[in-house]
Design a protein around this motif. Structure first.
Motif, short mmCIF file in Angstrom:
data_model
loop_
_atom_site.label_atom_id
_atom_site.label_comp_id
_atom_site.label_asym_id
_atom_site.label_seq_id
_atom_site.Cartn_x
_atom_site.Cartn_y
_atom_site.Cartn_z
N GLY A 1 3.69 -8.77 -2.66
CA GLY A 1 2.29 -8.95 -2.31
C GLY A 1 2.05 -10.36 -1.79
N ARG A 2 1.95 -11.31 -2.73
CA ARG A 2 1.60 -12.67 -2.33
C ARG A 2 2.60 -13.25 -1.33
NH1 ARG A 2 0.25 -12.10 -7.67
NH2 ARG A 2 -1.91 -12.63 -8.23
N LEU A 3 3.89 -13.02 -1.57
CA LEU A 3 4.89 -13.61 -0.67
C LEU A 3 4.68 -13.13 0.77
CD1 LEU A 3 7.36 -15.45 -0.41
CD2 LEU A 3 8.81 -13.49 -0.97
N ILE B 1 0.03 0.21 3.45
CA ILE B 1 -1.15 -0.34 4.11
C ILE B 1 -2.40 -0.09 3.26
CG2 ILE B 1 -2.61 -0.18 6.18
CD1 ILE B 1 0.20 -1.46 6.64
N SER B 2 -3.09 -1.19 2.93
CA SER B 2 -4.31 -1.08 2.12
C SER B 2 -5.41 -0.35 2.87
CB SER B 2 -4.80 -2.49 1.76
OG SER B 2 -6.09 -2.42 1.17
N SER B 3 -6.16 0.46 2.13
CA SER B 3 -7.30 1.17 2.75
C SER B 3 -8.48 0.22 2.98
CB SER B 3 -7.73 2.35 1.88
OG SER B 3 -8.00 1.94 0.56
N ALA C 1 3.77 -4.72 -0.15
CA ALA C 1 2.70 -4.18 -1.01
C ALA C 1 1.37 -4.17 -0.24
CB ALA C 1 2.56 -5.03 -2.27
N PRO C 2 0.45 -3.27 -0.60
CA PRO C 2 -0.84 -3.25 0.10
C PRO C 2 -1.67 -4.49 -0.23
CG PRO C 2 -0.86 -1.72 -1.75
CD PRO C 2 0.54 -2.23 -1.63
N ILE C 3 -2.25 -5.09 0.79
CA ILE C 3 -3.12 -6.27 0.62
C ILE C 3 -4.42 -6.01 1.35
CG2 ILE C 3 -3.39 -8.73 1.07
CD1 ILE C 3 -0.51 -9.16 0.75
N VAL D 1 8.42 -1.03 -8.24
CA VAL D 1 7.75 -2.02 -9.10
C VAL D 1 7.31 -3.20 -8.25
CG1 VAL D 1 9.93 -3.17 -9.74
CG2 VAL D 1 7.96 -3.35 -11.27
N ASP D 2 6.18 -3.80 -8.63
CA ASP D 2 5.83 -5.09 -8.04
C ASP D 2 5.21 -5.98 -9.10
OD1 ASP D 2 3.01 -4.69 -8.22
OD2 ASP D 2 2.82 -4.12 -6.12
N GLY D 3 5.08 -7.28 -8.72
CA GLY D 3 4.51 -8.27 -9.63
C GLY D 3 5.46 -9.43 -9.83
N GLY D 4 5.29 -10.47 -9.00
CA GLY D 4 6.06 -11.70 -9.18
C GLY D 4 7.39 -11.75 -8.45
N PHE D 5 7.71 -10.74 -7.63
CA PHE D 5 9.02 -10.72 -6.97
C PHE D 5 9.04 -11.66 -5.77
CE2 PHE D 5 8.88 -6.99 -9.53
CZ PHE D 5 10.13 -7.00 -10.12
N LEU E 1 -1.84 6.19 -4.36
CA LEU E 1 -3.18 6.16 -4.96
C LEU E 1 -3.20 5.05 -6.01
CD1 LEU E 1 -6.02 7.43 -5.38
CD2 LEU E 1 -4.95 8.89 -7.13
N THR E 2 -4.06 4.05 -5.80
CA THR E 2 -4.14 2.94 -6.76
C THR E 2 -5.09 3.30 -7.90
OG1 THR E 2 -3.64 1.32 -5.05
CG2 THR E 2 -4.72 0.49 -7.03
N VAL E 3 -4.58 3.17 -9.14
CA VAL E 3 -5.36 3.64 -10.29
C VAL E 3 -5.56 2.57 -11.38
CG1 VAL E 3 -4.82 6.08 -9.96
CG2 VAL E 3 -3.22 4.66 -11.25
C1 LIG Z 1 -4.65 -10.78 -1.75
C2 LIG Z 1 -4.25 -9.48 -2.41
C3 LIG Z 1 -4.91 -8.31 -2.09
C4 LIG Z 1 -4.53 -7.10 -2.66
N1 LIG Z 1 -5.13 -5.94 -2.27
C5 LIG Z 1 -4.68 -4.76 -2.75
C6 LIG Z 1 -5.19 -3.54 -2.23
O1 LIG Z 1 -6.02 -3.51 -1.32
N2 LIG Z 1 -4.73 -2.39 -2.79
C7 LIG Z 1 -3.79 -2.37 -3.79
O2 LIG Z 1 -3.41 -1.30 -4.27
N3 LIG Z 1 -3.28 -3.53 -4.27
C8 LIG Z 1 -3.68 -4.70 -3.76
N4 LIG Z 1 -3.12 -5.87 -4.21
C9 LIG Z 1 -2.04 -5.82 -5.21
C10 LIG Z 1 -0.68 -5.76 -4.49
O3 LIG Z 1 -0.53 -4.55 -3.82
C11 LIG Z 1 0.48 -5.91 -5.48
O4 LIG Z 1 0.35 -4.96 -6.52
C12 LIG Z 1 0.61 -7.31 -6.07
O5 LIG Z 1 0.22 -8.29 -5.14
C13 LIG Z 1 2.05 -7.56 -6.50
O6 LIG Z 1 2.22 -8.79 -7.08
P1 LIG Z 1 2.74 -10.10 -6.28
O7 LIG Z 1 1.59 -10.56 -5.46
O8 LIG Z 1 3.09 -11.05 -7.38
O9 LIG Z 1 3.91 -9.69 -5.43
C14 LIG Z 1 -3.49 -7.08 -3.62
C15 LIG Z 1 -2.82 -8.26 -3.94
C16 LIG Z 1 -3.17 -9.45 -3.33
C17 LIG Z 1 -2.39 -10.69 -3.66
#
Ligand SMILES: Cc1cc2nc3c(=O)[nH]c(=O)nc-3n(C[C@H](O)[C@H](O)[C@H](O)COP(=O)(O)O)c2cc1C
Length: 356
Positions: free
Chosen positions: A287-289, A106-108, A77-79, A263-267, A155-157
Motif C-alpha cells: 500500500g504505502r510503498l 484498484i480502489s473503488s 494494494a487498493p489506494i 496478506v498486506d500490512g507493513g511489507f 470486497l473490503t470488510v
Molecule cells: C492512502 C491509503 C488509501 C487506502 N485506500 C484503500 C481503499 O480505498 N480500499 C481498501 O480496501 N484499502 C485501502 N487502503 C488499505 C490498503 O489497501 C492496504 O490494506 C494497506 O495499505 C496495507 O498496508 P501498507 O500500507 O503497510 O502496505 C488504503 C491504504 C492507504 C495507505
C-alpha cells in the motif's frame, strides 16, 4: 528514475515531494498507530534459518496469484484518492503493474473512473469494492467492473467505520474520496448474507479483504470463499490489532490450503515477501510503498520500486538456499526478538538522518 538505488531512497524522495497533509494521509494510521507499528514488528520478529551447499545458480522469483503468473508475488494494494498522491491516480498504478508484470487491485474510490483505469493498461486487474449504495447500486457497479474487464473482485470488510486518523484530524485535511462520499452508512451494515449476494452476483474470482481472525477465516472458507486477503488496512482502521504477519501465522495452519491467502500490512522489502510466503501466503500487497514510489517518480518510480524488490527477493532466496517460492516452508523462518526500535519505517534505518 532508474537511478534509485533502493526503496529507502525512494521513500526519502517521496517525503520531500509530498506536502505534510498528503504525507500524513499516506503514511499515517489510526489513533496510537499501534496496529501500524505491529505490522512492521510482526515482520521484523521473524528470523531466517538459511541452508547452504545447494546449487543457487538459478533463482526464479515469480509467483502464482489467483491462477495468474506474476513476476514477483507482490500485488499493488487498493489506494483510495490516489490522485491526491500522484496525478495519474489508479491509472498510473495499473500502467506500472502492467509494465512490470504484476496485478493491481484498484480502489473503488480512486480516480480516474474504473473504466479509464481498466483501459489504461493490459493485464489482469482486481476491482476493490466499498459498498456505498443499495443492492441496485451494487448490481450497477459490479456490472460496470465486469464490462470494463476486471478479472477479480475484492470486497473490503474491515471498514464498518472510518478509522480515527489523528494526523488527518490535526491537519484538518480529508482525502477527496472522504469529502465526496455518500452512502457510507451502507458499508457499516454489511453482513455475511450481503457478502454471499455480492459474490453470487460477481460469479468469478472473489476475495474477502480485511480478514483479521481465525474465526472469520473459517466462516469464509465454510461459505466457499476461495481467497482470503488478510489485512488490518495497514493499521488505518481498528487500532491495537495484531501485526498482519502474526495474523497470517495464526490463520494459515487452520485454513490448511482450503483458500488462497494474500496478506498486506507493513511489507517493504524482498525479505518481508519471503517471510509471508514461507508462512503460506501466495503473495503480499503493498500500500504505502506503492504511494511513496508514485510520489517519488510516477509510473517509472513504481516500476523501479518493484524491480528493487525483485532484486532483493532473488538475493535473499539465493542466500537462504531456496530456488523458488514453491520450495519455501515455515522451516526457513523462526520467531525471535526484534532488535532496535520499531516504527512504521524502521526498516528504512537511514531515512531519519537523511531527512534531518
Ligand atoms: C492512502 C491509503 C488509501 C487506502 N485506500 C484503500 C481503499 O480505498 N480500499 C481498501 O480496501 N484499502 C485501502 N487502503 C488499505 C490498503 O489497501 C492496504 O490494506 C494497506 O495499505 C496495507 O498496508 P501498507 O500500507 O503497510 O502496505 C488504503 C491504504 C492507504 C495507505
Amino acid at each position: 528514475m532508474s537511478e534509485f538505488t533502493c526503496n529507502q531512497e525512494i521513500v526519502t524522495v517521496a517525503r520531500r515531494s509530498l506536502t505534510q497533509d498528503v504525507w500524513d494521509y499516506l503514511t499515517g494510521g489510526a489513533e496510537a498507530e499501534m496496529t501500524m507499528r505491529r505490522n512492521r514488528h510482526s515482520i521484523d520478529s521473524y528470523a531466517f534459518i538459511p541452508r547452504v551447499l545447494r546449487d543457487m545458480s538459478s533463482i526464479d522469483p515469480s509467483g502464482t496469484v489467483l491462477g495468474q503468473k506474476v513476476r514477483i508475488p507482490v500485488l499493488l494494494a487498493p489506494i483510495g484518492s490516489l490522485q491526491a498522491i500522484y496525478a495519474g491516480g489508479g491509472a498510473s498504478s495499473a500502467k506500472a503493474a502492467s509494465r512490470f508484470g504484476t496485478m493491481p487491485i484498484i480502489s473503488s474510490i480512486t480516480e480516474p473512473s474504473l473504466e479509464d483505469i481498466a483501459g489504461a493498461a493490459e493485464g489482469p486487474k482486481v476491482f476493490q469494492l466499498y459498498v456505498r449504495g443499495d443492492r441496485d447500486w451494487i448490481k450497477a457497479i459490479l456490472g460496470r467492473a465486469k464490462s470494463a474487464g476486471y478479472t477479480s473482485l475484492a470486497l473490503t470488510v474491515d471498514s464498518a467505520y472510518y478509522g480515527i486518523r489523528e494526523r488527518q484530524l490535526m491537519n484538518r485535511w480529508l482525502p477527496p474520496s472522504v469529502q465526496a462520499q455518500t452512502g457510507r452508512h451502507l458499508q457499516s451494515a454489511i453482513t455475511w448474507e450481503l457478502m454471499d449476494y455480492i459474490r453470487d452476483l460477481w460469479q468469478g474470482s472473489f476475495m474477502l479483504k480485511g480478514v483479521g481472525s481465525v474465526a472469520d477465516a473459517l466462516m469464509a472458507v465454510e461459505r466457499g470463499v476461495d481467497t482470503l486477503y488478510i489485512s488490518n488496512h495497514g493499521g488505518r482502521q481498528l487500532d491495537h490489532c495484531l501485526g498482519a504477519l502474526d495474523t497470517l501465522a495464526e490463520i494459515a495452519p487452520v485454513v490448511k490450503g482450503r483458500a488462497e491467502l494474500i496478506v498486506d500490512g507493513g511489507f517493504l522489502r524482498g525479505t518481508d515477501v519471503i517471510k509471508a510466503t514461507a508462512l503460506g501466503a501466495s503473495s503480499v500487497a503493498i500500500g504505502r510503498l506503492q504511494g511513496w514510489a508514485l510520489a517519488a517518480g510516477g509510473e517509472d518510480g513504481l516500476v523501479r520500486c518493484l524491480e528493487l524488490i525483485e532484486r532483493e527477493i532473488i538475493n535473499a532466496l539465493g542466500l537462504l538456499g531456496v530456488n523458488n517460492f514453491s520450495q519455501l516452508t515455515p522451516d526457513y523462518i523462526r520467531k525471535t526478538e526484534v532488535v532496535g526500535p520499531t516504527h512504521e519505517l524502521s526498516t528504512f534505518y537511514h531515512l531519519k538522518e537523511r531527512l534531518t
